[in-house]
Design a protein around this motif. Structure first.
Motif, short mmCIF file in Angstrom:
data_model
loop_
_atom_site.label_atom_id
_atom_site.label_comp_id
_atom_site.label_asym_id
_atom_site.label_seq_id
_atom_site.Cartn_x
_atom_site.Cartn_y
_atom_site.Cartn_z
N SER A 195 0.85 -1.20 0.00
CA SER A 195 0.00 0.00 0.00
C SER A 195 0.87 1.23 0.00
O SER A 195 2.03 1.19 0.40
N HIS A 196 0.22 2.34 -0.39
CA HIS A 196 0.89 3.64 -0.34
C HIS A 196 -0.20 4.69 -0.15
O HIS A 196 -1.25 4.65 -0.80
N GLY A 197 0.02 5.63 0.74
CA GLY A 197 -0.93 6.72 0.96
C GLY A 197 -2.01 6.35 1.94
O GLY A 197 -2.91 7.17 2.17
N LEU A 198 -1.99 5.15 2.50
CA LEU A 198 -3.03 4.71 3.42
C LEU A 198 -2.37 4.06 4.63
O LEU A 198 -1.37 3.36 4.49
N ASP A 199 -2.99 4.33 5.80
CA ASP A 199 -2.53 3.55 6.95
C ASP A 199 -3.26 2.22 6.93
O ASP A 199 -4.18 2.02 6.12
N PRO A 200 -2.91 1.29 7.77
CA PRO A 200 -3.52 -0.04 7.70
C PRO A 200 -5.05 -0.03 7.84
O PRO A 200 -5.73 -0.78 7.13
N ASP A 201 -5.58 0.80 8.73
CA ASP A 201 -7.06 0.82 8.89
C ASP A 201 -7.73 1.35 7.64
O ASP A 201 -8.75 0.82 7.18
N GLN A 202 -7.20 2.45 7.09
CA GLN A 202 -7.78 3.03 5.87
C GLN A 202 -7.73 2.02 4.72
O GLN A 202 -8.68 1.90 3.94
N ALA A 203 -6.60 1.31 4.62
CA ALA A 203 -6.47 0.34 3.54
C ALA A 203 -7.50 -0.76 3.70
O ALA A 203 -8.12 -1.22 2.72
N ALA A 204 -7.75 -1.17 4.93
CA ALA A 204 -8.72 -2.25 5.16
C ALA A 204 -10.13 -1.80 4.80
O ALA A 204 -10.91 -2.55 4.18
N ARG A 205 -10.51 -0.56 5.18
CA ARG A 205 -11.85 -0.08 4.85
C ARG A 205 -12.02 0.10 3.36
O ARG A 205 -13.08 -0.23 2.78
N ALA A 206 -11.01 0.64 2.68
CA ALA A 206 -11.11 0.84 1.22
C ALA A 206 -11.26 -0.50 0.52
O ALA A 206 -12.07 -0.65 -0.41
N LEU A 207 -10.49 -1.50 0.98
CA LEU A 207 -10.55 -2.81 0.33
C LEU A 207 -11.91 -3.45 0.58
O LEU A 207 -12.51 -4.06 -0.31
N GLU A 208 -12.44 -3.24 1.78
CA GLU A 208 -13.74 -3.82 2.09
C GLU A 208 -14.84 -3.22 1.22
O GLU A 208 -15.74 -3.90 0.76
N ALA A 209 -14.71 -1.92 0.95
CA ALA A 209 -15.73 -1.23 0.15
C ALA A 209 -15.70 -1.68 -1.30
O ALA A 209 -16.75 -1.70 -1.98
N CYS A 210 -14.54 -2.03 -1.81
CA CYS A 210 -14.41 -2.35 -3.23
C CYS A 210 -14.41 -3.83 -3.52
O CYS A 210 -14.34 -4.23 -4.68
N THR A 211 -14.49 -4.65 -2.49
CA THR A 211 -14.31 -6.09 -2.70
C THR A 211 -15.38 -6.66 -3.62
O THR A 211 -15.08 -7.40 -4.56
N ALA A 212 -16.64 -6.28 -3.37
CA ALA A 212 -17.73 -6.86 -4.17
C ALA A 212 -17.59 -6.48 -5.63
O ALA A 212 -17.80 -7.29 -6.53
N LEU A 213 -17.22 -5.22 -5.90
CA LEU A 213 -17.07 -4.78 -7.29
C LEU A 213 -15.89 -5.47 -7.96
O LEU A 213 -15.94 -5.80 -9.15
#
Length: 978
Positions: free
Chosen positions: A63-81
């Motif tokens: 990752s770059h530009g994200l801390d671990p929590d932010q990266a986890a939330r972003a990935l969770e939001a995009c997983t279905a798509l």
């Protein structure tokens, strides 16, 4: 292997780092984060995620530009798509808040579904799909992921292999009772296996973390040693393999074998020590048990009184007891491993080999009896087979064999024996009780001349002269009564009346313990031996050249004479005779002429004394005459001894007629008397010897009686000689100086005179010790010491104007002057002290001119060439002649004080003094008069022309301190030369 610390990296990494110096596998997460960073830069977005969709839930790889929590939330939001079409690059129109812009860039790797998720905070213009840079980045990400997965697989494989290896190692170590360890030199940390901890009884594996922890596990007496071996291994790569005791938690110490070896990098640098310990306590215990068992077995075998050995199945020695070592005359170390027949003769070796091999093959005991030439014995050999070889007993049967041989050969040997054999009945049952001869052998007939018929039935007395034989026969009877055998030597009469010596051995033959029936006598003709013994006895006690008694016989007879004198009160005398100048005869005419003279002297001495007197030769040209029974009156005995000594003296003065030469010899005779009160014959000889030397000192060709004062003088001189050596080593000598003044009273120099500051006797003058120093050779170091002291004093005076022109005269003995290195020693003293040579005056004695004149003149010339002043001391009392005097490079003559003492009262001394002064003036030599005691003596000598004076009139010999005081403040009428 278990680490001593939980923070320590795995052992595989250690190994890789040690061998290469760098990590072989990159850190995957860092690489993947940099991919995400490159994607944000290329796409111009605020953040990026590298996502692996093959896992559930998806995994963020980088990752770059994200801390671990932010990266986890972003990935969770995009997983279905992302799961709908993960393999197509596309825009995500409904990106998760707070991100309003999302771009999915698939990464086509061989294993999973992965891609880059580019995120931004707000909507933005959608770039074209398939941008080359992004496609290139996608391809690079695929390669990196593939590499990362291969690395992960490799690490997993290595970990599995390591676990399996560690499991096998633990099993192997446990089976072998050995534990391994590793010492990292950079950190001094220790890593060890489970079995290592088990051997040491460690409940907690962290108890051994470093080098010191490990050293402390060893017993105290071994710690320094193991520490030194570890340090040498670390520094020099020296491996070690030691058996050492270690301490065990809650138990007794254990014996372990400790092994260590150095591990190096490719460049040779030592980075760690790899080692192991093995529990050998059981082996040690087994060794001790075996040793105790072997000791008990050895003790048991050693207690066997017969010679006993064991052999292996090749008939090689495996054990020998002490008796077998003694019998075989070799040690166990010499024989172990050797075949039993080795070293014996070929025939004996083959017989032994055949019999012992037969015993092994048949498993039956064998016995043999044979002669062993190398041992000189008959041995009985009994061999008993057992599983490992043979048990063999040796027994010495030499005596038994000899008895058998003697019995077998007795009949023939007696008849053919060269020795005389006579067998006689004791006559115990006869009327006359006389023994009768019943058997004689052939040798008896040959030696005595009697036939058997003539002697059988006769008594043995017919063969003996009874009077001289009775003591011998009594000894025989006593010996036979005590031991049933006796030996003696006696004379036997031949048939023709001649006598010969027989060594006779008689043995009694007993029918019962109380009854003797026969005597067996064996005799050997020892006439030649007796003649030889008489000759040897004569040679032992008589001089071979003159046939006179030698020193040994003289001492024996003298001891007897002293004992007889003590009983009878008669006085005796001992004369010690030495031929004068005998060496000259040997050197000029040869030793054979000297031997002739000695023989003729011996003959004359024997004829000139009484038959009861004893003449002996001690050796060389020394003879001794001992006379006893002179008289009970001491004066009468002394008179007779003097008369006899003068007779001997006159007899030996007569010429001797040698082969083609007439020789005149003179003796020096020393005489001492004895009366039985003396007990030491050596002391008597020494007294006579001293008296003889006194006669030589009186001019030879005379006799002298021993005076106790001679002994006192000799003893005193011996004491002085011993003390002189100590004095030289302890520097007990001092130098006194006596001024020399000229005609006007000016002190021109001094004479150095040595004194001895004896620790017991005080200050001693030269007359008390110089003669002894001359005799013993100690005059050489003493004279050199005085010379060195004089040179040092001249050097000290040279620094003072008042004393710079003074000279010092040093007396030089004849022996010192004759020394080959004397000139060199003088030169060395002058060079060392740096003095002016002409200020050193050497005073030589006239006795130096008695012989070897050319050598003396040459040596004086060398001294003169050095610049040394030469003076002739005590002129007028020695050997000087005008012809010699004019050739000597002298500077000065000294008038002897004997002439000066009576120069005013004795016209002869006055005339001699005038003549010496006139002679010196004619030869341009200065004259010094010594021993000037009065003003009148000084005036007379000055009037005659004497140049310088020395004596108590001016000053006695002074220590250097007193002399310096005199030089600074001269007495009335004296000045100091400056």
């Amino acid at each position: 292997m278990r680490p001593g610390s939980d923070n320590r990296p795995p052992l595989v990494a250690d190994t890789a780092m040690e061998r290469t110096g760098a990590w072989t596998v990159p850190h995957q997460r860092g690489e993947l984060d940099r991919l995400a960073q490159m994607a944000t830069q290329l796409a111009g977005t605020a953040a990026a995620l590298l996502v692996d969709l093959s896992h559930a839930p998806p995994e963020v790889l980088g990752s770059h530009g994200l801390d671990p929590d932010q990266a986890a939330r972003a990935l969770e939001a995009c997983t279905a798509l992302l799961r709908e079409r993960a393999d197509v690059e596309r825009w995500l129109l409904e990106a998760a808040s707070p991100w309003r812009h999302g771009h999915w860039l698939p990464v086509f790797d061989a294993v999973g579904q992965s891609g880059l998720l580019l995120l931004d905070h707000g909507p933005r213009e959608q770039p074209a799909i398939g941008t080359p840079l992004l496609q290139l980045l996608s391809q690079h990400a695929a390669d990196v992921l593939a590499l990362a997965r291969r690395c992960e697989q490799s690490e997993q494989y290595n970990a599995n292999v390591l676990r399996e290896s560690e499991s096998r190692l633990n099993l192997t170590e446990h089976t072998a009772g050995a534990g391994s360890w590793s010492l990292q030199l950079s950190t001094r940390e220790v890593v060890h296996s489970d079995e290592f901890a088990t051997i040491l009884g460690l409940a907690d594996h962290r108890q051994v973390r470093n080098l010191e922890d490990m050293v402390q596990r060893y017993s105290p007496e071994w710690r320094n040693g193991i520490r030194q071996r570890l340090e040498r291994c670390a520094q020099y790569g020296e491996g070690f393999d030691e058996e050492i005791q270690v301490m065990v938690e809650g138990g007794a110490p254990k014996w372990v074998r400790t092994v260590g070896t150095a591990v190096r990098r490719a460049n040779g640098q030592i980075v760690r020590i790899q080692g192991a310990i093995q529990d050998i306590s059981a082996q040690k215990q087994a060794q001790q048990d075996t040793l105790r068992l072997a000791m008990r077995l050895t003790t048991t075998l050693a207690s066997i009184t017969e010679a006993f050995v064991t052999l292996d199945r090749q008939c090689c020695f495996t054990y020998l007891n002490q008796e077998s070592e003694r019998l075989l005359q070799k040690t166990t170390a010499d024989l172990l491993g050797l075949e039993v027949w080795q070293g014996f003769s070929a025939g004996l070796s083959q017989r032994l080999k055949d019999q012992l091999t037969k015993s092994l093959n048949t498993n039956r005991r064998v016995e043999l009896e044979d002669f062993f030439p190398t041992l000189g014995k008959w041995l009985e050999v009994r061999a008993y087979p057992f599983a490992e070889g043979l048990a063999v007993y040796f027994r010495d049967v030499t005596e038994r064999r000899r008895s058998q041989e003697q019995l077998m050969l007795l009949e023939t040997s007696v008849s053919r024996l060269n020795d005389i054999v006579v067998i006689a009945e004791t006559g115990a049952g006869s009327d006359d009780q006389e023994p009768r001869i019943v058997f004689v052998n052939d040798a008896f007939e040959q030696h005595t001349g009697y036939s058997r018929a003539e002697v059988l039935g006769q008594t043995p007395r017919m063969l003996l002269e009874l009077d001289p034989a009775i003591p011998k026969l009594r000894e025989l009877a006593q010996g036979l009564q005590q031991t049933q055998q006796a030996r003696t030597e006696l004379m036997v009469r031949r048939k023709n009346g001649a006598m010969f010596w027989v060594e006779l051995e008689v043995v009694s033959v007993q029918a019962t313990a109380e009854e003797v029936t026969h005597w067996v006598a064996v005799g050997r003709d020892i006439t030649q031996r007796k003649t030889a013994e008489d000759m040897i006895r004569h040679l032992a006690f008589y001089d071979a050249l003159t046939d006179l008694p030698n020193r040994q016989l003289l001492l024996d007879r003298l001891q007897q004479a002293l004992a007889a004198s003590a009983r009878s009160g008669q006085h005796g005398a001992l004369m010690f005779i030495d031929l004068d100048n005998f060496k000259i005869l040997n050197d000029t005419l040869g030793h054979h002429m000297g031997d002739q003279l000695l023989q003729k002297v011996a003959a004359r001495l024997t004829k000139s004394v009484r038959k009861t007197d004893m003449v002996a030769r001690l050796g060389g040209d020394e003879f001794v005459v001992m006379v006893d029974d002179l008289s009970t009156d001491p004066d009468a005995a002394a008179f007779k001894a003097t008369a006899l000594a003068e007779k001997v003296l006159n007899t030996l003065r007569e010429p001797f007629q040698l082969t083609g030469h007439q020789h005149f010899a003179t003796p020096s005779i020393g005489v001492t008397s004895f009366n039985g009160q003396q007990s030491d014959v050596g002391e008597l000889l020494k007294q006579a010897d001293l008296a003889m030397y006194q006669a030589k000192s009186l001019g030879r060709n005379t006799l002298c009686f021993f005076d106790p004062n001679m002994q006192a003088t000799v003893s005193a001189n011996a004491t002085v000689s011993s003390d002189l050596r100590v004095a030289l080593s302890e520097q007990q000598f001092v130098v006194h100086y006596q001024p020399q003044v000229d005609r006007v009273g000016v002190i021109t120099g001094v004479e150095a005179l040595v004194r001895w500051q004896h620790p017991q006797r005080g200050l001693m003058f030269p007359a008390d010790f110089i003669p002894v120093a001359e005799d013993t050779g100690l005059i050489l170091p003493l004279g050199q010491w005085v010379l060195e002291k004089a040179c040092e004093q001249l050097a000290a005076w040279a620094d003072r104007a008042q004393t710079a022109n003074l000279s010092i005269a040093v007396n030089v003995s004849v022996r010192q002057f004759r020394h080959p290195d004397f000139v060199d020693m003088v030169m060395a003293a002058i060079t060392r002290t740096g003095i002016r040579p002409h200020k050193l005056k050497l005073e030589l004695t006239e006795s130096l001119l008695a012989d070897r004149m050319e050598i003396t003149i040459d040596k004086m010339g060398m001294l003169k060439a050095l610049g040394v002043t030469l003076s002739l001391d005590d002129f007028g009392v020695g050997y000087s002649s005008l012809s010699v005097l004019k050739r000597l490079p002298l500077d000065q003559l000294k008038i002897d004080k004997g002439f000066v003492a009576d120069v005013l009262t004795d016209p002869n001394d006055a005339a001699i003094s005038r003549a010496i002064i006139a002679l010196a003036q004619s030869l341009s030599l200065q004259v010094v008069a010594e021993g000037v005691e009065t003003q009148e003596q000084r005036d007379f000598l000055a009037y005659q022309g004497c140049d310088q004076f020395q004596g108590h009139l001016f000053a006695k010999p002074l220590p250097i301190e007193a002399l310096d005081a005199l030089l600074q403040n001269p007495t009335a009428g004296m000045l100091v030369l400056s």
